[in-house]
Design a protein around this motif. Structure first.
Motif, PDB file in Angstrom:
ATOM      1  N   PHE A  23     -62.830  19.408  34.655  1.00  0.00           N
ATOM      2  CA  PHE A  23     -61.982  20.589  34.757  1.00  0.00           C
ATOM      3  C   PHE A  23     -62.021  21.334  33.439  1.00  0.00           C
ATOM      4  CE2 PHE A  23     -59.189  17.012  33.745  1.00  0.00           C
ATOM      5  CZ  PHE A  23     -58.458  17.464  32.670  1.00  0.00           C
ATOM      6  N   HIS A  24     -61.594  22.583  33.483  1.00  0.00           N
ATOM      7  CA  HIS A  24     -61.667  23.478  32.342  1.00  0.00           C
ATOM      8  C   HIS A  24     -60.383  24.303  32.321  1.00  0.00           C
ATOM      9  CE1 HIS A  24     -64.024  25.904  29.455  1.00  0.00           C
ATOM     10  NE2 HIS A  24     -63.309  26.905  29.930  1.00  0.00           N
ATOM     11  N   ILE A  25     -59.679  24.322  31.200  1.00  0.00           N
ATOM     12  CA  ILE A  25     -58.436  25.071  31.091  1.00  0.00           C
ATOM     13  C   ILE A  25     -58.574  26.082  29.956  1.00  0.00           C
ATOM     14  CG2 ILE A  25     -55.945  24.951  30.665  1.00  0.00           C
ATOM     15  CD1 ILE A  25     -56.073  22.048  31.718  1.00  0.00           C
ATOM     16  N   GLU A  26     -58.329  27.340  30.277  1.00  0.00           N
ATOM     17  CA  GLU A  26     -58.380  28.423  29.288  1.00  0.00           C
ATOM     18  C   GLU A  26     -57.006  28.629  28.665  1.00  0.00           C
ATOM     19  OE1 GLU A  26     -60.938  30.066  28.185  1.00  0.00           O
ATOM     20  OE2 GLU A  26     -62.447  29.399  29.622  1.00  0.00           O
ATOM     21  N   GLU A  27     -56.970  29.326  27.546  1.00  0.00           N
ATOM     22  CA  GLU A  27     -55.715  29.656  26.885  1.00  0.00           C
ATOM     23  C   GLU A  27     -54.804  30.395  27.862  1.00  0.00           C
ATOM     24  OE1 GLU A  27     -54.212  31.821  22.799  1.00  0.00           O
ATOM     25  OE2 GLU A  27     -56.342  31.569  23.184  1.00  0.00           O
ATOM     26  N   ASN A  28     -53.525  30.107  27.827  1.00  0.00           N
ATOM     27  CA  ASN A  28     -52.486  30.695  28.684  1.00  0.00           C
ATOM     28  C   ASN A  28     -52.565  30.243  30.136  1.00  0.00           C
ATOM     29  OD1 ASN A  28     -51.336  32.155  26.537  1.00  0.00           O
ATOM     30  ND2 ASN A  28     -52.887  33.718  26.775  1.00  0.00           N
ATOM     31  N   GLU A  29     -53.418  29.289  30.475  1.00  0.00           N
ATOM     32  CA  GLU A  29     -53.435  28.710  31.814  1.00  0.00           C
ATOM     33  C   GLU A  29     -52.612  27.432  31.814  1.00  0.00           C
ATOM     34  OE1 GLU A  29     -57.631  29.972  33.843  1.00  0.00           O
ATOM     35  OE2 GLU A  29     -57.581  28.090  32.761  1.00  0.00           O
ATOM     36  N   LYS A  30     -52.124  27.064  32.977  1.00  0.00           N
ATOM     37  CA  LYS A  30     -51.392  25.812  33.157  1.00  0.00           C
ATOM     38  C   LYS A  30     -52.110  24.994  34.202  1.00  0.00           C
ATOM     39  CE  LYS A  30     -46.993  27.872  32.008  1.00  0.00           C
ATOM     40  NZ  LYS A  30     -45.643  28.188  32.432  1.00  0.00           N
ATOM     41  N   ALA A  31     -51.950  23.687  34.121  1.00  0.00           N
ATOM     42  CA  ALA A  31     -52.587  22.799  35.091  1.00  0.00           C
ATOM     43  C   ALA A  31     -51.643  21.651  35.416  1.00  0.00           C
ATOM     44  CB  ALA A  31     -53.895  22.256  34.541  1.00  0.00           C
ATOM     45  N   ALA A  32     -51.792  21.108  36.593  1.00  0.00           N
ATOM     46  CA  ALA A  32     -51.020  19.943  37.015  1.00  0.00           C
ATOM     47  C   ALA A  32     -51.967  18.959  37.688  1.00  0.00           C
ATOM     48  CB  ALA A  32     -49.922  20.347  37.989  1.00  0.00           C
ATOM     49  N   ILE A  33     -51.726  17.691  37.468  1.00  0.00           N
ATOM     50  CA  ILE A  33     -52.494  16.658  38.145  1.00  0.00           C
ATOM     51  C   ILE A  33     -51.616  16.117  39.269  1.00  0.00           C
ATOM     52  CG2 ILE A  33     -53.628  14.423  37.927  1.00  0.00           C
ATOM     53  CD1 ILE A  33     -54.151  15.129  35.006  1.00  0.00           C
ATOM     54  N   VAL A  34     -52.079  16.269  40.489  1.00  0.00           N
ATOM     55  CA  VAL A  34     -51.300  15.898  41.662  1.00  0.00           C
ATOM     56  C   VAL A  34     -52.112  14.914  42.501  1.00  0.00           C
ATOM     57  CG1 VAL A  34     -50.170  16.770  43.736  1.00  0.00           C
ATOM     58  CG2 VAL A  34     -50.232  18.178  41.675  1.00  0.00           C
ATOM     59  N   GLY A  35     -51.451  13.891  42.991  1.00  0.00           N
ATOM     60  CA  GLY A  35     -52.135  12.943  43.865  1.00  0.00           C
ATOM     61  C   GLY A  35     -51.209  11.800  44.235  1.00  0.00           C
ATOM     62  N   ILE A  36     -51.660  10.987  45.156  1.00  0.00           N
ATOM     63  CA  ILE A  36     -50.880   9.836  45.603  1.00  0.00           C
ATOM     64  C   ILE A  36     -50.866   8.764  44.520  1.00  0.00           C
ATOM     65  CG2 ILE A  36     -51.366  10.287  48.043  1.00  0.00           C
ATOM     66  CD1 ILE A  36     -53.464   8.007  47.862  1.00  0.00           C
ATOM     67  N   ASN A  37     -49.961   7.800  44.641  1.00  0.00           N
ATOM     68  CA  ASN A  37     -49.923   6.672  43.720  1.00  0.00           C
ATOM     69  C   ASN A  37     -51.274   5.972  43.725  1.00  0.00           C
ATOM     70  OD1 ASN A  37     -47.270   7.187  43.126  1.00  0.00           O
ATOM     71  ND2 ASN A  37     -46.447   5.574  44.440  1.00  0.00           N
ATOM     72  N   GLY A  38     -51.742   5.637  42.543  1.00  0.00           N
ATOM     73  CA  GLY A  38     -53.011   4.936  42.432  1.00  0.00           C
ATOM     74  C   GLY A  38     -54.228   5.852  42.434  1.00  0.00           C
ATOM     75  N   ALA A  39     -54.007   7.170  42.379  1.00  0.00           N
ATOM     76  CA  ALA A  39     -55.130   8.115  42.433  1.00  0.00           C
ATOM     77  C   ALA A  39     -55.806   8.315  41.073  1.00  0.00           C
ATOM     78  CB  ALA A  39     -54.651   9.466  42.965  1.00  0.00           C
ATOM     79  N   GLY A  40     -55.220   7.820  39.992  1.00  0.00           N
ATOM     80  CA  GLY A  40     -55.826   7.943  38.672  1.00  0.00           C
ATOM     81  C   GLY A  40     -55.223   9.015  37.785  1.00  0.00           C
ATOM     82  N   LYS A  41     -54.031   9.522  38.139  1.00  0.00           N
ATOM     83  CA  LYS A  41     -53.406  10.585  37.346  1.00  0.00           C
ATOM     84  C   LYS A  41     -53.075  10.099  35.931  1.00  0.00           C
ATOM     85  CE  LYS A  41     -50.044  11.077  40.250  1.00  0.00           C
ATOM     86  NZ  LYS A  41     -50.336  10.044  41.244  1.00  0.00           N
ATOM     87  N   THR A  42     -52.438   8.965  35.806  1.00  0.00           N
ATOM     88  CA  THR A  42     -52.066   8.437  34.498  1.00  0.00           C
ATOM     89  C   THR A  42     -53.302   8.075  33.699  1.00  0.00           C
ATOM     90  OG1 THR A  42     -49.967   7.630  35.357  1.00  0.00           O
ATOM     91  CG2 THR A  42     -50.739   6.644  33.307  1.00  0.00           C
ATOM     92  N   THR A  43     -54.284   7.475  34.337  1.00  0.00           N
ATOM     93  CA  THR A  43     -55.529   7.124  33.649  1.00  0.00           C
ATOM     94  C   THR A  43     -56.231   8.383  33.148  1.00  0.00           C
ATOM     95  OG1 THR A  43     -55.781   5.128  34.979  1.00  0.00           O
ATOM     96  CG2 THR A  43     -57.757   5.960  33.890  1.00  0.00           C
ATOM     97  N   THR A  44     -56.229   9.442  33.951  1.00  0.00           N
ATOM     98  CA  THR A  44     -56.831  10.706  33.525  1.00  0.00           C
ATOM     99  C   THR A  44     -56.131  11.219  32.271  1.00  0.00           C
ATOM    100  OG1 THR A  44     -57.466  11.301  35.782  1.00  0.00           O
ATOM    101  CG2 THR A  44     -57.307  13.100  34.182  1.00  0.00           C
ATOM    102  N   MET A  45     -54.803  11.264  32.264  1.00  0.00           N
ATOM    103  CA  MET A  45     -54.067  11.772  31.110  1.00  0.00           C
ATOM    104  C   MET A  45     -54.273  10.897  29.879  1.00  0.00           C
ATOM    105  SD  MET A  45     -53.001  14.638  31.876  1.00  0.00           S
ATOM    106  CE  MET A  45     -52.341  14.868  30.249  1.00  0.00           C
ATOM    107  N   LYS A  46     -54.264   9.575  30.041  1.00  0.00           N
ATOM    108  CA  LYS A  46     -54.490   8.685  28.899  1.00  0.00           C
ATOM    109  C   LYS A  46     -55.895   8.872  28.336  1.00  0.00           C
ATOM    110  CE  LYS A  46     -51.184   5.043  29.951  1.00  0.00           C
ATOM    111  NZ  LYS A  46     -51.018   3.613  30.298  1.00  0.00           N
ATOM    112  N   THR A  47     -56.856   9.147  29.188  1.00  0.00           N
ATOM    113  CA  THR A  47     -58.225   9.375  28.734  1.00  0.00           C
ATOM    114  C   THR A  47     -58.313  10.706  27.990  1.00  0.00           C
ATOM    115  OG1 THR A  47     -59.061   8.097  30.617  1.00  0.00           O
ATOM    116  CG2 THR A  47     -60.650   9.472  29.455  1.00  0.00           C
ATOM    117  N   VAL A  48     -57.698  11.751  28.529  1.00  0.00           N
ATOM    118  CA  VAL A  48     -57.692  13.058  27.861  1.00  0.00           C
ATOM    119  C   VAL A  48     -57.029  12.958  26.483  1.00  0.00           C
ATOM    120  CG1 VAL A  48     -56.707  15.388  27.953  1.00  0.00           C
ATOM    121  CG2 VAL A  48     -57.806  14.423  29.977  1.00  0.00           C
ATOM    122  N   LEU A  49     -55.948  12.183  26.389  1.00  0.00           N
ATOM    123  CA  LEU A  49     -55.225  12.037  25.125  1.00  0.00           C
ATOM    124  C   LEU A  49     -55.908  11.076  24.156  1.00  0.00           C
ATOM    125  CD1 LEU A  49     -51.602  11.893  26.550  1.00  0.00           C
ATOM    126  CD2 LEU A  49     -52.671  13.780  25.287  1.00  0.00           C
TER     127      LEU A  49
END
Length: 71
Positions: A23-49
């Motif tokens: 994914f690609h986020i430009e300045e002044n854009e917002k994004a949300a990670i949405v999905g069911i439990n176990g879809a990898g949302k937390t893992t994605t954020m921990k990897t990005v951070l």
């Protein structure tokens, strides 16, 4: 560009939890990670951070590579 993630993959032992996330986020854009439990949302954020190392792919923040896996 504020954030760009390209082809991020992550597995724990034999369990693949992320596969080719991009994914690609430009300045002044917002994004949300949405999905069911176990879809990898937390893992994605921990990897990005940088709290988890990606097995493959690249992450850029403000144009500078900050996290990368074995590609």
């Amino acid at each position: 560009m504020i954030l760009s993630c390209q082809n991020i993959s992550k597995a724990f032992a034999e369990k693949e939890v992320l596969r080719n996330i991009s994914f690609h986020i430009e300045e002044n854009e917002k994004a949300a990670i949405v999905g069911i439990n176990g879809a990898g949302k937390t893992t994605t954020m921990k990897t990005v951070l940088g709290l988890l190392k990606a097995d493959a792919g690249e992450i850029y923040v403000n144009g500078e590579k900050v996290v990368y896996g074995q590609t």
